[in-house]
Design a protein around this motif. Structure first.
Motif, PDB file in Angstrom:
ATOM      1  N   LEU A 135       6.139   7.684  13.316  1.00  0.00           N
ATOM      2  CA  LEU A 135       6.822   6.970  12.237  1.00  0.00           C
ATOM      3  C   LEU A 135       7.907   6.034  12.757  1.00  0.00           C
ATOM      4  N   ALA A 160       3.115   2.854   8.035  1.00  0.00           N
ATOM      5  CA  ALA A 160       3.976   3.710   7.213  1.00  0.00           C
ATOM      6  C   ALA A 160       3.731   3.517   5.711  1.00  0.00           C
ATOM      7  N   ILE A 206       1.585   5.937   3.688  1.00  0.00           N
ATOM      8  CA  ILE A 206       2.056   7.266   3.303  1.00  0.00           C
ATOM      9  C   ILE A 206       2.270   7.256   1.798  1.00  0.00           C
ATOM     10  N   VAL A 260       6.426   8.602  -3.202  1.00  0.00           N
ATOM     11  CA  VAL A 260       7.038   7.823  -2.111  1.00  0.00           C
ATOM     12  C   VAL A 260       6.701   6.344  -2.165  1.00  0.00           C
ATOM     13  N   GLU A 261       5.487   6.018  -2.571  1.00  0.00           N
ATOM     14  CA  GLU A 261       5.107   4.600  -2.585  1.00  0.00           C
ATOM     15  C   GLU A 261       5.798   3.813  -3.686  1.00  0.00           C
ATOM     16  N   GLN A 320      13.142   5.442   0.775  1.00  0.00           N
ATOM     17  CA  GLN A 320      11.697   5.519   0.964  1.00  0.00           C
ATOM     18  C   GLN A 320      11.362   5.957   2.396  1.00  0.00           C
ATOM     19  N   GLN A 321      12.072   5.433   3.384  1.00  0.00           N
ATOM     20  CA  GLN A 321      11.819   5.801   4.775  1.00  0.00           C
ATOM     21  C   GLN A 321      12.121   7.282   5.018  1.00  0.00           C
ATOM     22  N   TYR A 351       9.346   9.126   3.547  1.00  0.00           N
ATOM     23  CA  TYR A 351       8.158   9.042   4.410  1.00  0.00           C
ATOM     24  C   TYR A 351       8.198  10.180   5.424  1.00  0.00           C
TER      25      TYR A 351
END
Length: 121
Positions: free
Chosen positions: A44, A75, A78, A87-88, A96-97, A100
């Motif tokens: 990641l 990424a 995911i 998450v998307e 968000q990261q 992820y």
């Protein structure tokens, strides 16, 4: 999905070192290894083992952690729900990261194959 400013700020200021032991516990409890966890983090973020250790020792925040990371181009593949958030659909890039990473750790703990977790097939 909209997160609150307070939630986003809390995520940004949380230290990687404070969450990392929970990642270890979660994956090891399900029979996975620290080495596999590091593979997921490396995929990641681009961080190698020594980078991960340094970031833990420096007690960097997630903001600093992801500022130093080189996010994998896959990424955005995911997807799914983690901690009640899809998450998307998370609009704040840092939040968000972090999610992820949470999602990848969750997939590892659930026994998903590394090739699938690392979006290789």
């Amino acid at each position: 999905m909209k997160t609150t400013d307070k939630h986003d700020e809390r995520m940004a200021n949380m230290t990687f070192a404070s969450v990392y032991p929970h990642y270890i516990t979660k994956v090891e409890k399900k029979g996975r290894t620290q080495e596999e966890l590091h593979q997921v983090i490396t995929w990641l973020t681009g961080f190698q083992n020594e980078d991960i250790q340094r970031l833990i020792e420096e007690k960097v925040t997630f903001k600093e952690f992801f500022d130093q990371a080189t996010l994998h181009p896959n990424a955005p593949l995911i997807k799914g729900v983690i901690c009640g958030y899809r998450v998307e659909e998370i609009e704040n890039p840092l939040t968000q990261q972090v999610r992820y990473l949470d999602k990848l750790v969750d997939e590892l703990a659930k026994g998903k194959k590394l090739e699938k977790i690392l979006r290789q097939s």
